[in-house]
Motif scaffolding. Structure first.
Motif, mmCIF file in Angstrom:
data_model
loop_
_atom_site.group_PDB
_atom_site.id
_atom_site.type_symbol
_atom_site.label_atom_id
_atom_site.label_comp_id
_atom_site.label_asym_id
_atom_site.label_seq_id
_atom_site.Cartn_x
_atom_site.Cartn_y
_atom_site.Cartn_z
ATOM 1 N N LEU A 58 -5.293 -2.326 2.431
ATOM 2 C CA LEU A 58 -4.086 -2.846 3.078
ATOM 3 C C LEU A 58 -2.957 -1.815 3.020
ATOM 4 N N GLN A 59 -2.751 -1.239 1.864
ATOM 5 C CA GLN A 59 -1.679 -0.258 1.711
ATOM 6 C C GLN A 59 -1.876 0.931 2.642
ATOM 7 N N GLN A 60 -3.107 1.400 2.740
ATOM 8 C CA GLN A 60 -3.399 2.543 3.609
ATOM 9 C C GLN A 60 -3.118 2.222 5.076
ATOM 10 N N HIS A 61 -3.464 1.012 5.498
ATOM 11 C CA HIS A 61 -3.196 0.627 6.885
ATOM 12 C C HIS A 61 -1.701 0.536 7.154
ATOM 13 N N LEU A 62 -0.955 0.053 6.191
ATOM 14 C CA LEU A 62 0.500 -0.019 6.366
ATOM 15 C C LEU A 62 1.097 1.380 6.438
ATOM 16 N N PHE A 63 0.579 2.287 5.627
ATOM 17 C CA PHE A 63 1.060 3.671 5.622
ATOM 18 C C PHE A 63 0.746 4.398 6.934
ATOM 19 N N SER A 64 -0.334 4.006 7.587
ATOM 20 C CA SER A 64 -0.832 4.794 8.720
ATOM 21 C C SER A 64 -0.268 4.351 10.072
ATOM 22 N N GLY A 73 11.154 5.323 7.301
ATOM 23 C CA GLY A 73 12.354 4.841 6.631
ATOM 24 C C GLY A 73 12.130 3.555 5.860
ATOM 25 N N VAL A 74 10.923 3.022 5.919
ATOM 26 C CA VAL A 74 10.589 1.781 5.216
ATOM 27 C C VAL A 74 10.386 2.060 3.723
ATOM 28 N N ILE A 75 10.921 1.182 2.886
ATOM 29 C CA ILE A 75 10.621 1.238 1.449
ATOM 30 C C ILE A 75 9.394 0.362 1.237
ATOM 31 N N PHE A 76 8.243 0.989 1.096
ATOM 32 C CA PHE A 76 6.992 0.239 0.989
ATOM 33 C C PHE A 76 6.866 -0.426 -0.383
ATOM 34 N N PRO A 77 6.524 -1.721 -0.430
ATOM 35 C CA PRO A 77 6.268 -2.365 -1.717
ATOM 36 C C PRO A 77 5.235 -1.576 -2.516
ATOM 37 N N SER A 78 5.462 -1.498 -3.804
ATOM 38 C CA SER A 78 4.633 -0.645 -4.663
ATOM 39 C C SER A 78 3.385 -1.382 -5.148
ATOM 40 N N LEU A 79 2.222 -0.826 -4.830
ATOM 41 C CA LEU A 79 0.958 -1.366 -5.338
ATOM 42 C C LEU A 79 0.756 -0.881 -6.774
ATOM 43 N N PRO A 80 0.520 -1.786 -7.730
ATOM 44 C CA PRO A 80 0.301 -1.345 -9.117
ATOM 45 C C PRO A 80 -0.900 -0.408 -9.227
ATOM 46 N N ALA A 81 -0.905 0.409 -10.271
ATOM 47 C CA ALA A 81 -2.042 1.296 -10.519
ATOM 48 C C ALA A 81 -3.309 0.472 -10.704
ATOM 49 N N LYS A 82 -4.450 1.087 -10.427
ATOM 50 C CA LYS A 82 -5.726 0.368 -10.484
ATOM 51 C C LYS A 82 -6.031 -0.100 -11.905
ATOM 52 N N PRO A 83 -6.351 -1.390 -12.066
ATOM 53 C CA PRO A 83 -6.685 -1.900 -13.403
ATOM 54 C C PRO A 83 -8.115 -1.544 -13.779
ATOM 55 N N GLN A 84 -8.367 -1.423 -15.052
ATOM 56 C CA GLN A 84 -9.721 -1.150 -15.541
ATOM 57 C C GLN A 84 -9.977 -2.015 -16.765
ATOM 58 N N VAL A 85 -11.208 -2.488 -16.870
ATOM 59 C CA VAL A 85 -11.573 -3.353 -18.002
ATOM 60 C C VAL A 85 -11.454 -2.587 -19.306
ATOM 61 N N ARG A 115 3.663 -10.783 -1.323
ATOM 62 C CA ARG A 115 4.794 -11.551 -0.805
ATOM 63 C C ARG A 115 5.834 -10.648 -0.156
ATOM 64 N N GLN A 116 6.104 -9.506 -0.766
ATOM 65 C CA GLN A 116 7.072 -8.568 -0.196
ATOM 66 C C GLN A 116 6.610 -8.058 1.170
ATOM 67 N N ILE A 117 5.302 -7.765 1.271
ATOM 68 C CA ILE A 117 4.760 -7.287 2.552
ATOM 69 C C ILE A 117 4.843 -8.383 3.611
ATOM 70 N N ALA A 118 4.438 -9.600 3.238
ATOM 71 C CA ALA A 118 4.424 -10.710 4.201
ATOM 72 C C ALA A 118 5.829 -11.029 4.711
ATOM 73 N N ALA A 119 6.837 -10.825 3.850
ATOM 74 C CA ALA A 119 8.211 -11.151 4.232
ATOM 75 C C ALA A 119 8.893 -10.020 4.994
ATOM 76 N N HIS A 120 8.264 -8.847 5.054
ATOM 77 C CA HIS A 120 8.903 -7.680 5.665
ATOM 78 C C HIS A 120 8.849 -7.773 7.185
ATOM 79 N N LEU A 123 6.362 -4.614 8.264
ATOM 80 C CA LEU A 123 5.037 -4.584 7.639
ATOM 81 C C LEU A 123 4.274 -5.895 7.828
ATOM 82 N N GLY A 124 5.005 -7.013 7.811
ATOM 83 C CA GLY A 124 4.340 -8.314 7.921
ATOM 84 C C GLY A 124 3.651 -8.534 9.257
ATOM 85 N N LYS A 125 3.988 -7.707 10.269
ATOM 86 C CA LYS A 125 3.374 -7.858 11.591
ATOM 87 C C LYS A 125 2.034 -7.149 11.716
ATOM 88 N N ASN A 126 1.700 -6.311 10.744
ATOM 89 C CA ASN A 126 0.443 -5.569 10.834
ATOM 90 C C ASN A 126 -0.743 -6.506 10.662
#
Length: 369
Positions: A58-64, A73-85, A115-120, A123-126
């Motif tokens: 999702l993040q990559q599609h929004l970036f592209s 000029g968009v401040i993209f919501p920050s995706l947390p770093a990848k979690p690992q067990v 939620r931030q993406i959906a409300a933007h 970005l929410g239109k993608n």
């Protein structure tokens, strides 16, 4: 697939403000998150399973979305770093509060991201947002091309542009302010994380001491031994209560203000990335203007056209960026306010419960005197 997903004329079929990441399922080293969103039609909910790859997709599609005017000029919501067990020390440091082993904060961070993406408004239109929230098929298995944002934000040689003097006082002031706040937010999150980890260690120590006191209990009819054993048992209960209290305090810190400070730090970094992208475009524009001025007659027309295109693109970016900064500030204030209020409410409730419990222990000790 890229052409279909990058449509920007679609609207979401769910309530963006009600999106929830309700739980995480572990299968070996794989983590799967359950995303629940309420249908606009009011006829039920979408329940979809998503891995971290899906969120990256999702993040990559929004970036592209390079064809959207002013997208940089968009401040993209920050995706947390990848979690690992079983995360390494380096990954744990990256995750901060989101890597303490409790998955609730991480689910909340992903929930906030969606939620931030959906409300933007942009970005929410993608279409990719709708796909991630509602499609039964996991989208993250599809590879997405590397985009202009990765190239701009990660290229080391571009970093020299960070100190480039701005032509707009508004953005120069914002860059200076963001530089300070980015450092402060990161430091605050790190220091508060130290507090929480210390509280967790104290809770463990109290638990160990509570268990150890039972070793002092001795059988027999000797009144002194019986009295001493009763004191040890009661004291063990007190330290067990202290363990539970400190555990609750640490969890409250982690799930309220800790999560808020983590979000604040990542938000400041996201704004920093946007401001840097704009600065890079400013440098490109100034270069295009110089090239147009120095161009020989044969190349003059082409250079002038390139300058006009650069000016148009830069104007779009600045227009979007100013709106984004205003929106960003309002959202950040509300987010931190909520985190602080929740923190106070949770800790006040825990303090009252603990005070009642410790008062009961005190009365019991007085009864033994």
């Amino acid at each position: 697939m890229m052409e279909e997903v990058n449509e920007v004329n679609s609207s979401l079929s769910v309530h963006g403000h009600n999106i929830k990441v309700t739980e995480v399922l572990k299968d070996g080293d794989t983590l799967t998150f359950l995303v629940v969103s309420q249908k606009l039609s009011g006829t039920g909910e979408y329940h979809v399973d998503r891995t971290y790859d899906d969120f990256e997709w999702l993040q990559q599609h929004l970036f592209s979305q390079e064809d959207v005017p002013g997208i940089q000029g968009v401040i993209f919501p920050s995706l947390p770093a990848k979690p690992q067990v079983n995360a390494s020390a380096k990954v744990m440091k990256q995750l901060g509060f989101l890597g303490l082993g409790e998955w609730l904060p991480y689910c909340k961070a992903l929930e906030s991201f969606l939620r931030q993406i959906a409300a933007h408004s942009i970005l929410g239109k993608n279409k990719a947002v709708e796909i991630l929230l509602t499609s039964s098929d996991p989208p993250g298995r599809q590879r997405v091309k590397k985009n202009i944002f990765n190239r701009l934000s990660q290229a080391v040689e571009e970093r020299r542009k960070e100190g480039h003097k701005d032509v707009d006082e508004f953005f120069q002031t914002e860059r200076d302010r963001n530089l300070v706040l980015t450092g402060c937010a990161k430091t605050a999150a790190e220091r508060f994380l130290d507090v929480v980890q210390s509280e967790q260690k104290i809770a463990v120590a109290c638990g160990h001491f509570s268990a150890s006191l039972h070793l002092c209990v001795e059988p027999g009819e000797d009144p002194d031994k019986q009295a001493f054993s009763k004191v040890c048992v009661k004291l063990s209960e007190v330290f067990d209560s202290m363990k539970k209290n400190m555990t609750s305090v640490a969890e409250n810190n982690m799930n309220t203000l800790g999560l808020g400070l983590d979000m604040e730090s990542r938000c400041q970094e996201a704004e920093k990335e946007m401001l840097f992208r704009r600065t890079c475009k400013l440098v490109e524009l100034e270069t295009a203007r110089r090239n147009a001025e120095k161009a020989k007659p044969l190349k003059k027309a082409a250079m002038e056209e390139a300058k006009k295109e650069a000016e148009t693109e830069f104007d779009h970016i600045c227009g979007v960026a100013k709106q984004e900064v205003a929106r960003f500030k309002a959202a950040r204030v509300e987010m931190l306010q909520q985190a602080l209020v929740q923190w106070c409410e949770k800790q006040l409730l825990t303090a009252k419960e603990s005070a009642d419990q410790f008062n009961q222990h005190l009365q019991a000790f007085r009864g033994m005197a």
